[in-house]
Structure formats: C-alpha cells, structure tokens
Design a protein around this motif. Sequence first.
Motif, PDB file in Angstrom:
ATOM      1  N   ALA A  56      17.818   9.947 -11.994  1.00 25.70           N
ATOM      2  CA  ALA A  56      17.184  11.193 -11.546  1.00 25.70           C
ATOM      3  C   ALA A  56      18.186  12.037 -10.753  1.00 25.70           C
ATOM      4  O   ALA A  56      18.271  13.257 -10.944  1.00 25.70           O
ATOM      5  N   PHE A  57      18.963  11.390  -9.873  1.00 22.37           N
ATOM      6  CA  PHE A  57      19.992  12.109  -9.124  1.00 22.37           C
ATOM      7  C   PHE A  57      21.072  12.644 -10.065  1.00 22.37           C
ATOM      8  O   PHE A  57      21.565  13.759  -9.881  1.00 22.37           O
ATOM      9  N   HIS A  81       6.793   9.642  -5.324  1.00 20.96           N
ATOM     10  CA  HIS A  81       6.936   8.200  -5.467  1.00 20.96           C
ATOM     11  C   HIS A  81       5.591   7.590  -5.855  1.00 20.96           C
ATOM     12  O   HIS A  81       4.574   7.913  -5.236  1.00 20.96           O
ATOM     13  N   THR A  82       5.585   6.691  -6.835  1.00 22.54           N
ATOM     14  CA  THR A  82       4.330   6.065  -7.255  1.00 22.54           C
ATOM     15  C   THR A  82       3.919   4.892  -6.380  1.00 22.54           C
ATOM     16  O   THR A  82       2.752   4.515  -6.364  1.00 22.54           O
ATOM     17  N   ASP A  83       4.865   4.304  -5.646  1.00 21.35           N
ATOM     18  CA  ASP A  83       4.561   3.193  -4.739  1.00 21.35           C
ATOM     19  C   ASP A  83       5.509   3.289  -3.545  1.00 21.35           C
ATOM     20  O   ASP A  83       6.440   2.489  -3.413  1.00 21.35           O
ATOM     21  N   PRO A  84       5.281   4.282  -2.673  1.00 18.24           N
ATOM     22  CA  PRO A  84       6.248   4.569  -1.606  1.00 18.24           C
ATOM     23  C   PRO A  84       6.621   3.365  -0.751  1.00 18.24           C
ATOM     24  O   PRO A  84       7.801   3.179  -0.447  1.00 18.24           O
ATOM     25  N   GLU A  85       5.668   2.567  -0.371  1.00 20.09           N
ATOM     26  CA  GLU A  85       5.960   1.448   0.523  1.00 20.09           C
ATOM     27  C   GLU A  85       6.921   0.456  -0.127  1.00 20.09           C
ATOM     28  O   GLU A  85       7.895   0.018   0.485  1.00 20.09           O
ATOM     29  N   ALA A  86       6.695   0.123  -1.375  1.00 15.86           N
ATOM     30  CA  ALA A  86       7.554  -0.835  -2.076  1.00 15.86           C
ATOM     31  C   ALA A  86       8.891  -0.219  -2.493  1.00 15.86           C
ATOM     32  O   ALA A  86       9.890  -0.921  -2.604  1.00 15.86           O
ATOM     33  N   GLN A  87       8.927   1.094  -2.712  1.00 22.56           N
ATOM     34  CA  GLN A  87      10.113   1.759  -3.251  1.00 22.56           C
ATOM     35  C   GLN A  87      11.035   2.341  -2.186  1.00 22.56           C
ATOM     36  O   GLN A  87      12.193   2.657  -2.463  1.00 22.56           O
ATOM     37  N   PHE A  88      10.531   2.490  -0.968  1.00 22.32           N
ATOM     38  CA  PHE A  88      11.241   3.252   0.056  1.00 22.32           C
ATOM     39  C   PHE A  88      12.648   2.733   0.326  1.00 22.32           C
ATOM     40  O   PHE A  88      13.595   3.515   0.433  1.00 22.32           O
ATOM     41  N   GLU A  89      12.825   1.435   0.439  1.00 22.02           N
ATOM     42  CA  GLU A  89      14.148   0.872   0.737  1.00 22.02           C
ATOM     43  C   GLU A  89      15.167   1.242  -0.337  1.00 22.02           C
ATOM     44  O   GLU A  89      16.305   1.634  -0.038  1.00 22.02           O
ATOM     45  N   THR A  90      14.777   1.142  -1.587  1.00 28.40           N
ATOM     46  CA  THR A  90      15.676   1.490  -2.699  1.00 28.40           C
ATOM     47  C   THR A  90      16.002   2.974  -2.676  1.00 28.40           C
ATOM     48  O   THR A  90      17.163   3.372  -2.854  1.00 28.40           O
ATOM     49  N   ILE A  91      14.991   3.795  -2.446  1.00 27.02           N
ATOM     50  CA  ILE A  91      15.203   5.249  -2.420  1.00 27.02           C
ATOM     51  C   ILE A  91      16.150   5.624  -1.281  1.00 27.02           C
ATOM     52  O   ILE A  91      17.076   6.415  -1.471  1.00 27.02           O
ATOM     53  N   ALA A 116       3.844  10.638 -15.305  1.00 22.62           N
ATOM     54  CA  ALA A 116       4.078  10.618 -16.757  1.00 22.62           C
ATOM     55  C   ALA A 116       4.970   9.460 -17.191  1.00 22.62           C
ATOM     56  O   ALA A 116       5.875   9.622 -17.998  1.00 22.62           O
ATOM     57  N   GLY A 117       4.724   8.267 -16.624  1.00 20.60           N
ATOM     58  CA  GLY A 117       5.500   7.097 -17.004  1.00 20.60           C
ATOM     59  C   GLY A 117       6.712   6.834 -16.127  1.00 20.60           C
ATOM     60  O   GLY A 117       7.376   5.813 -16.273  1.00 20.60           O
ATOM     61  N   PHE A 118       7.014   7.742 -15.224  1.00 19.37           N
ATOM     62  CA  PHE A 118       8.139   7.580 -14.305  1.00 19.37           C
ATOM     63  C   PHE A 118       7.611   7.115 -12.955  1.00 19.37           C
ATOM     64  O   PHE A 118       6.420   7.200 -12.669  1.00 19.37           O
ATOM     65  N   ASP A 119       8.524   6.626 -12.102  1.00 23.11           N
ATOM     66  CA  ASP A 119       8.144   6.158 -10.776  1.00 23.11           C
ATOM     67  C   ASP A 119       8.787   6.956  -9.649  1.00 23.11           C
ATOM     68  O   ASP A 119       8.513   6.712  -8.479  1.00 23.11           O
ATOM     69  N   PHE A 120       9.646   7.911  -9.995  1.00 24.78           N
ATOM     70  CA  PHE A 120      10.368   8.711  -8.995  1.00 24.78           C
ATOM     71  C   PHE A 120      10.677  10.060  -9.607  1.00 24.78           C
ATOM     72  O   PHE A 120      11.041  10.159 -10.786  1.00 24.78           O
ATOM     73  N   GLU A 121      10.523  11.100  -8.799  1.00 28.51           N
ATOM     74  CA  GLU A 121      10.870  12.455  -9.228  1.00 28.51           C
ATOM     75  C   GLU A 121      11.427  13.196  -8.029  1.00 28.51           C
ATOM     76  O   GLU A 121      10.964  13.005  -6.899  1.00 28.51           O
ATOM     77  N   ILE A 122      12.425  14.055  -8.271  1.00 25.74           N
ATOM     78  CA  ILE A 122      13.044  14.832  -7.203  1.00 25.74           C
ATOM     79  C   ILE A 122      13.139  16.284  -7.630  1.00 25.74           C
ATOM     80  O   ILE A 122      13.610  16.585  -8.723  1.00 25.74           O
TER      81      ILE A 122
END
Length: 132
Positions: A56-57, A81-91, A116-122
């Motif tokens: 995405a970047f 973010h589709t699951d902010p708590e679980a994804q935050f560290e990676t992001i 739309a099938g993605f888990d992150f958008e910027i």
Amino acid sequence: MTQPVPIFPAGRQALYEKHGYSAALRSGDLLFVSGQVGSREDGSPHPDFEAQVRLAFQNLQAVLAAAGATLDDLIDVTTFHTDPEAQFETILKVKQEHFPQPPYPNWTAVGVTWLAGFDFEIKVIARLPQAA
C-alpha cells in the motif's frame, strides 16, 4: 475556479478506469490521493498483512511520484484498518520505516469492518513542490 487534474501512476490507469475513479486529483498546489491498498498488479490483495501494508505504501509512493511529490510532501494521512488492535504493531513498524523522524504528517487511524477484501488502506493529502 481551477479544474482538478487527474493523476495516475504508470501502468495502473486501466485499474482505476475499470472502477471509475482517479488515483489522485491535483487542485492548485494540493494533491488529494485516493485510498491506496496493498494490491498486486492484477488488483488482488496481497494475502500477507505486513506485505499488504508495505505494498500500500509502495502504491502510494507511485501515485505521489506521478505528481512529482514524495512522502515528505504529505500534510494529512488517514488509514483504515479492519482489525486495529491486532494490526497496530505491524502498521507502526512500517510507518516508522517511512517516517523515521519529525516532522511527521497529521495521522488519523480509523477502524472499519470492510475494505473490499483488503485489511489496510491509506489516503493522503499532499502539498506539491513548487516545481510540480
């Protein structure tokens, strides 16, 4: 009133036209970039979350480059973010690689249930350099 100018990264204009939107619109010295996701060449999501964020970047940087800008020109960032708590560290890890020192752009993170099938958008707003 200035007419907005559409911006497309090389090789991806057909993907945007298929879905009926521009990768970015330039209006004066501002660039409004549509949400960028971790899509591969065919538009499908990368299955690995960290790879999806990195892609995405990369896609964002390609849009910025097409307008003569870089990440240094960002003034406002919104991520979804589709699951902010679980994804935050990676992001945060990937974000730190792209923005290692101040000044940092404004940043708003939003939790959503569907991308739309993605888990992150910027999506971003950038001020274009004078040469652009």
